[in-house]
Design a protein around this motif. Structure first.
Motif, PDB file in Angstrom:
ATOM      1  N   ASN A  31       0.808  -1.214   0.000  1.00 27.79           N
ATOM      2  CA  ASN A  31       0.000   0.000   0.000  1.00 27.79           C
ATOM      3  C   ASN A  31       0.847   1.272   0.000  1.00 27.79           C
ATOM      4  O   ASN A  31       0.404   2.319  -0.463  1.00 27.79           O
ATOM      5  CB  ASN A  31      -0.970   0.000   1.176  1.00 27.79           C
ATOM      6  CG  ASN A  31      -2.090  -0.990   0.956  1.00 27.79           C
ATOM      7  OD1 ASN A  31      -2.551  -1.188  -0.157  1.00 27.79           O
ATOM      8  ND2 ASN A  31      -2.506  -1.640   2.026  1.00 27.79           N
ATOM      9  N   LYS A  34       1.423   2.221  -3.678  1.00 31.58           N
ATOM     10  CA  LYS A  34       0.241   2.472  -4.504  1.00 31.58           C
ATOM     11  C   LYS A  34      -0.159   3.937  -4.458  1.00 31.58           C
ATOM     12  O   LYS A  34       0.180   4.669  -3.529  1.00 31.58           O
ATOM     13  CB  LYS A  34      -0.948   1.654  -3.995  1.00 31.58           C
ATOM     14  CG  LYS A  34      -0.879   0.196  -4.218  1.00 31.58           C
ATOM     15  CD  LYS A  34      -2.157  -0.442  -3.699  1.00 31.58           C
ATOM     16  CE  LYS A  34      -2.159  -1.924  -3.814  1.00 31.58           C
ATOM     17  NZ  LYS A  34      -3.397  -2.498  -3.289  1.00 31.58           N
ATOM     18  N   GLN A  37      -5.824   6.176  -5.271  1.00 28.28           N
ATOM     19  CA  GLN A  37      -6.922   5.576  -6.044  1.00 28.28           C
ATOM     20  C   GLN A  37      -6.798   4.049  -6.066  1.00 28.28           C
ATOM     21  O   GLN A  37      -7.800   3.341  -5.948  1.00 28.28           O
ATOM     22  CB  GLN A  37      -6.928   6.111  -7.486  1.00 28.28           C
ATOM     23  CG  GLN A  37      -7.259   7.578  -7.602  1.00 28.28           C
ATOM     24  CD  GLN A  37      -6.069   8.489  -7.282  1.00 28.28           C
ATOM     25  OE1 GLN A  37      -4.922   8.062  -7.311  1.00 28.28           O
ATOM     26  NE2 GLN A  37      -6.356   9.732  -6.935  1.00 28.28           N
ATOM     27  N   GLU A  38      -5.584   3.541  -6.198  1.00 31.70           N
ATOM     28  CA  GLU A  38      -5.387   2.090  -6.199  1.00 31.70           C
ATOM     29  C   GLU A  38      -5.693   1.482  -4.837  1.00 31.70           C
ATOM     30  O   GLU A  38      -6.247   0.383  -4.752  1.00 31.70           O
ATOM     31  CB  GLU A  38      -3.948   1.739  -6.601  1.00 31.70           C
ATOM     32  CG  GLU A  38      -3.642   1.989  -8.055  1.00 31.70           C
ATOM     33  CD  GLU A  38      -2.188   1.705  -8.385  1.00 31.70           C
ATOM     34  OE1 GLU A  38      -1.935   1.252  -9.514  1.00 31.70           O
ATOM     35  OE2 GLU A  38      -1.316   1.933  -7.522  1.00 31.70           O
ATOM     36  N   ALA A  40      -7.903   2.663  -2.750  1.00 36.78           N
ATOM     37  CA  ALA A  40      -9.352   2.688  -2.612  1.00 36.78           C
ATOM     38  C   ALA A  40     -10.005   1.547  -3.396  1.00 36.78           C
ATOM     39  O   ALA A  40     -11.038   1.011  -2.975  1.00 36.78           O
ATOM     40  CB  ALA A  40      -9.907   4.024  -3.093  1.00 36.78           C
ATOM     41  N   GLN A  41      -9.403   1.142  -4.509  1.00 36.84           N
ATOM     42  CA  GLN A  41      -9.976   0.060  -5.314  1.00 36.84           C
ATOM     43  C   GLN A  41      -9.797  -1.297  -4.640  1.00 36.84           C
ATOM     44  O   GLN A  41     -10.738  -2.065  -4.545  1.00 36.84           O
ATOM     45  CB  GLN A  41      -9.337   0.036  -6.700  1.00 36.84           C
ATOM     46  CG  GLN A  41      -9.757   1.180  -7.574  1.00 36.84           C
ATOM     47  CD  GLN A  41      -9.018   1.180  -8.900  1.00 36.84           C
ATOM     48  OE1 GLN A  41      -8.141   0.354  -9.131  1.00 36.84           O
ATOM     49  NE2 GLN A  41      -9.362   2.129  -9.756  1.00 36.84           N
ATOM     50  N   SER A  42      -8.572  -1.596  -4.220  1.00 34.76           N
ATOM     51  CA  SER A  42      -8.312  -2.888  -3.596  1.00 34.76           C
ATOM     52  C   SER A  42      -7.067  -2.781  -2.719  1.00 34.76           C
ATOM     53  O   SER A  42      -5.985  -2.475  -3.206  1.00 34.76           O
ATOM     54  CB  SER A  42      -8.108  -3.968  -4.647  1.00 34.76           C
ATOM     55  OG  SER A  42      -7.752  -5.175  -4.019  1.00 34.76           O
ATOM     56  N   SER A  45      -4.492  -6.000  -3.523  1.00 36.58           N
ATOM     57  CA  SER A  45      -3.873  -6.233  -4.830  1.00 36.58           C
ATOM     58  C   SER A  45      -2.502  -5.581  -4.920  1.00 36.58           C
ATOM     59  O   SER A  45      -2.161  -4.667  -4.167  1.00 36.58           O
ATOM     60  CB  SER A  45      -4.770  -5.681  -5.933  1.00 36.58           C
ATOM     61  OG  SER A  45      -4.815  -4.270  -5.833  1.00 36.58           O
ATOM     62  N   SER A  48      -0.340  -1.355  -9.713  1.00 35.04           N
ATOM     63  CA  SER A  48      -0.180  -1.448 -11.166  1.00 35.04           C
ATOM     64  C   SER A  48       1.099  -0.743 -11.604  1.00 35.04           C
ATOM     65  O   SER A  48       1.751  -1.150 -12.557  1.00 35.04           O
ATOM     66  CB  SER A  48      -1.395  -0.858 -11.879  1.00 35.04           C
ATOM     67  OG  SER A  48      -1.555   0.498 -11.506  1.00 35.04           O
TER      68      SER A  48
END
Length: 98
Positions: A31, A34, A37-38, A40-42, A45, A48
């Motif tokens: 985290n 990241k 926004q990433e 908040a999405q998951s 994961s 990216s």
């Protein structure tokens, strides 16, 4: 038979302990790399794209350089003081040994 059971219990205990310790470290590192926004999405994961923007913001917001300088000063002073006092005490102890 008994040693196999102990090995199984030890292996299970160590595996559970490792997951309990390593999972929060995984979440922290992933985290931190990241974007918001990433996150908040998951949360679980992989990122990216790797970004160090979170570290830059944390350094700016917490006045990291000042805190680091204070910690460095206290550490150096404490180590020097400890070396001085322990040297004097060890000298006194060795001089008075019978």
């Amino acid at each position: 038979m008994k040693s196999q059971r102990i090995d199984w219990i030890s292996t299970t205990t160590l595996t559970i302990g490792s997951v309990v310790i390593l999972f929060p470290i995984y979440l922290t590192v992933v985290n931190a790399l990241k974007t918001p926004q990433e996150i908040a999405q998951s949360v679980l994961s992989l990122p990216s794209s790797l970004t160090l923007e979170n570290f830059r913001k944390a350094i700016e917001l917490t006045n990291f350089s000042r805190s680091f300088a204070n910690s460095l000063f206290i550490t150096v002073f404490a180590v020097l003081f400890t070396l001085l006092t322990n040297s004097l005490v060890s000298f006194a102890i060795t001089r008075n040994m019978h």
